[in-house]
Design an enzyme around this catalytic site. Structure first.
Site, PDB file in Angstrom:
ATOM      1  N   ARG A   1      26.652  -3.757  43.259  1.00  0.00           N
ATOM      2  CA  ARG A   1      27.974  -4.380  43.432  1.00  0.00           C
ATOM      3  C   ARG A   1      28.833  -3.617  44.445  1.00  0.00           C
ATOM      4  NH1 ARG A   1      28.971  -3.803  37.104  1.00  0.00           N
ATOM      5  NH2 ARG A   1      26.731  -4.184  37.234  1.00  0.00           N
TER       6      ARG A   1
ATOM      7  N   ASP B   1      14.384  -3.390  44.737  1.00  0.00           N
ATOM      8  CA  ASP B   1      15.822  -3.627  44.603  1.00  0.00           C
ATOM      9  C   ASP B   1      16.450  -4.146  45.905  1.00  0.00           C
ATOM     10  OD1 ASP B   1      17.819  -3.732  42.715  1.00  0.00           O
ATOM     11  OD2 ASP B   1      18.553  -1.699  43.100  1.00  0.00           O
TER      12      ASP B   1
ATOM     13  N   LYS C   1      18.036   6.802  36.359  1.00  0.00           N
ATOM     14  CA  LYS C   1      17.278   5.892  35.497  1.00  0.00           C
ATOM     15  C   LYS C   1      16.169   6.648  34.779  1.00  0.00           C
ATOM     16  CE  LYS C   1      17.665   1.612  38.204  1.00  0.00           C
ATOM     17  NZ  LYS C   1      18.379   0.827  37.199  1.00  0.00           N
TER      18      LYS C   1
HETATM   19  N1  BES Z   1      18.778  -2.581  40.220  1.00  0.00           N
HETATM   20  C1  BES Z   1      19.343  -2.488  38.939  1.00  0.00           C
HETATM   21  C2  BES Z   1      19.119  -3.745  38.082  1.00  0.00           C
HETATM   22  C3  BES Z   1      17.686  -4.052  37.751  1.00  0.00           C
HETATM   23  C4  BES Z   1      17.099  -3.512  36.622  1.00  0.00           C
HETATM   24  C5  BES Z   1      16.946  -4.907  38.547  1.00  0.00           C
HETATM   25  C6  BES Z   1      15.779  -3.811  36.319  1.00  0.00           C
HETATM   26  C7  BES Z   1      15.631  -5.212  38.234  1.00  0.00           C
HETATM   27  C8  BES Z   1      15.050  -4.662  37.121  1.00  0.00           C
HETATM   28  C9  BES Z   1      20.858  -2.275  39.033  1.00  0.00           C
HETATM   29  O1  BES Z   1      21.276  -1.539  40.126  1.00  0.00           O
HETATM   30  C10 BES Z   1      21.289  -1.530  37.799  1.00  0.00           C
HETATM   31  O2  BES Z   1      20.815  -0.447  37.603  1.00  0.00           O
HETATM   32  N2  BES Z   1      22.163  -2.144  37.012  1.00  0.00           N
HETATM   33  C11 BES Z   1      22.671  -1.554  35.825  1.00  0.00           C
HETATM   34  C12 BES Z   1      24.139  -1.889  35.730  1.00  0.00           C
HETATM   35  C13 BES Z   1      24.816  -1.202  34.594  1.00  0.00           C
HETATM   36  C14 BES Z   1      24.922   0.276  34.868  1.00  0.00           C
HETATM   37  C15 BES Z   1      26.178  -1.828  34.412  1.00  0.00           C
HETATM   38  C16 BES Z   1      21.927  -2.128  34.624  1.00  0.00           C
HETATM   39  O3  BES Z   1      21.681  -3.326  34.600  1.00  0.00           O
HETATM   40  O4  BES Z   1      21.569  -1.358  33.747  1.00  0.00           O
HETATM   41 ZN    ZN Z   2      20.042  -1.695  41.825  1.00  0.00          ZN
HETATM   42 ZN    ZN Z   3      21.209   0.565  39.794  1.00  0.00          ZN
END
Ligand code: BES
Ligand code: ZN
Ligand code: ZN
Length: 495
Positions: free
Chosen positions: A351, A288, A277
């Protein structure tokens, strides 16, 4: 803070602050507010006339001269428009009043249960909402700063008063329920606000064991690698922190085969893994595991609440870190269900761990599944921090979840689970891939991935990415962890 329920006349009651309410637009006080007004020699009426008191929602006017009353100060709490005053408004008003009491250092606060005397709210529900709002409104994460050591003033007692003795039973029941629910929610907030170096998977599992022991719940802790949870392990193997999967089981209806599983995403830190990230706001990814915290919070009060339902809490716990051991984009891994997964993005890790947790819950005989996860940034794009997204395969269950949320001030909004999203997860080299790679409709796409593991079992998925953690507090919600959706789950299990 202690909660007490008393009956008696307002003029006889003692304390540091007496709180009475006023709806917006009301020119002449009625009920308890009229009694207080009279004892104050018409002061409230005069201030209404002057325009200083106008009943605007959550506005508080403190009167320092208590007249014939036995309290030190009186506060008039604005309740907003009468036809808009519902349980959620009651929760917000309670947070406003308790914050004011804290500010003016009132140790013993006496209040009317707003909305059930002159309004038409059920006394038990109104008292529950009031106590929830007050306890949730006072929440503050203790933290670790040394210069915060000076002793903070704390309200010692909140007294709910009603002159009508016949309502006392209902008010007491509501107050007791509100207290245990809000305390469980605050506990969930604490777990989420805790930094990830202190709230590791192993530490979380230890806390879960303690909670299970205290509450007489059956407890299981597994090493996911040994248990064949290859999707969970694929996320965990980049980290130095060992992963865990914990399960807590409450049996409120031993004769029934029905079993509802609550499954909470427990990523104690999400760096994204090799699909790293950006560093901006990455610190927030300690949150998370908010789904996991909510599930543990709910499990912790079932032995008090005693619902006649069988409930299985399943919590997969791990960090998501990059390293030489980490899963790489393009890797193919297996899962507890046996499906192979092409990991196209290691940041779609929630997931992966939920897939194995869902399979585990099914193996443990779950007949209904509800998972809760900070799953997608796309959920925040769609709904902001106002509502949790709900997606699933069983409309009756989804409707019940949404209704439960609406009943307790936690908004839920349904998003679709179209076949197109499932199609987009087809892989050329595995049974499915963990992202579509398009970045489109990520909340639904994430749910479509989970749906493969859910199969035919009735299921609802809650994406709390927007609602679990706030950058700015409001009402009874603090900055940081909110404790969503503890109340919704309780509401669901009560119904
Ligand atoms: N934990 C994150 C989602 C998230 C982002 C929660 C910001 C709270 C605040 C999750 O694991 C994630 O990174 N999801 C990705 C999925 C994508 C790669 C399909 C996302 O949402 O960018
Ligand atoms: Zn996550
Ligand atoms: Zn993630």
């Amino acid at each position: 803070m202690k909660i007490r329920v008393e009956s008696g006349s307002l003029t006889g009651i003692s304390g540091d602050l007496l709180v009475v309410g006023l709806f917006a637009g009301v020119k002449k006080p009625t009920g308890a507010t009229a009694v207080a007004d009279q004892a104050l020699g018409g002061m409230i009426s005069r201030l209404i006339k002057d325009g200083e008191i106008d009943g605007k929602a959550d506005k508080i006017t403190v009167i320092h001269c208590p007249g014939k009353l036995k309290v030190r100060k009186v506060a008039v709490l604005g309740l907003g428009k009468q036809d808009k005053f519902d349980l959620e408004a009651g929760r917000r008003a309670a947070a406003a009043l308790i914050k004011k009491a804290q500010e003016i250092k009132a140790g013993r606060v006496v209040t009317i249960v707003h909305g059930c005397g002159c309004g038409d709210l059920d006394p038990e529900e109104a008292a529950k909402a009031l106590v929830e709002g007050a306890i949730l409104g006072l929440y503050k994460f203790a933290g670790y700063a040394k210069d915060n050591d000076e002793p903070q003033f704390a309200v010692k007692e909140l007294v709910l008063v009603d002159h009508d003795r016949t309502k006392l039973g209902a008010i007491s029941r509501g107050a007791k329920l509100g207290l245990i629910i809000a305390e469980a929610e605050n506990h969930a907030r604490d777990l989420v606000n805790e930094p990830s170096n202190r709230m590791t998977p192993v530490r979380f599992a230890e806390l879960a064991r303690k909670i299970a022991r205290i509450n007489g719940l059956k407890f299981t802790v597994l090493d996911p690698k040994k248990a064949g949870m290859e999707a969970l392990w694929a996320v965990a193997k980049g980290s130095n922190q060992p992963p865990r999967l914990v399960a807590l089981e409450y049996r409120g209806d031993p004769r029934s085969k029905a079993k509802i599983a609550l499954i909470g995403k427990g990523i104690t830190f999400d760096s994204g893994g090799i699909s790293l990230k950006p560093s901006k706001n990455m610190d927030e990814m300690k949150s998370d595991m908010a789904g996991a915290a909510a599930v543990l919070g709910v499990m912790s009060l079932l032995s008090d609440l005693k619902p006649k339902k069988n409930v299985l809490g399943v919590i997969p716990l791990t960090e998501n870190m990059p390293s030489g051991h980490a899963t790489k984009p393009g890797d193919v891994v297996s899962s507890l269900a046996g499906y192979t997964i092409e990991v196209t993005n290691t940041d779609a890790e929630g997931r992966m761990i939920l897939a194995d947790a869902i399979t585990y819950a099914k193996k443990r005989g779950a007949t209904k599944l509800i998972d809760v996860a900070t799953l997608t940034g796309g959920c925040i794009v769609a709904l902001g921090d106002a509502a949790t997204a709900v997606i699933g395969n069983d409309q009756a269950l989804i409707d019940r979840v949404i209704a439960a949320g609406n009943n307790c001030g936690q908004k839920m909004w349904q998003l679709p689970l179209y076949d197109e999203y499932k199609e987009a997860l087809k892989s050329k080299i595995a049974d499915l891939k963990n992202t579509s790679g398009t970045g489109k409709a990520s909340p639904s796409s994430g749910a479509a991935f989970l749906a493969k593991f859910v199969g035919e079992t009735a299921w609802a998925h809650l994406d709390i990415a927007g609602t679990a953690f706030l950058n700015k507090g409001r009402g009874y919600l603090p900055e940081g962890a909110t404790g969503v959706p503890v109340r919704t789950f309780i509401e669901l299990l009560r119904s």
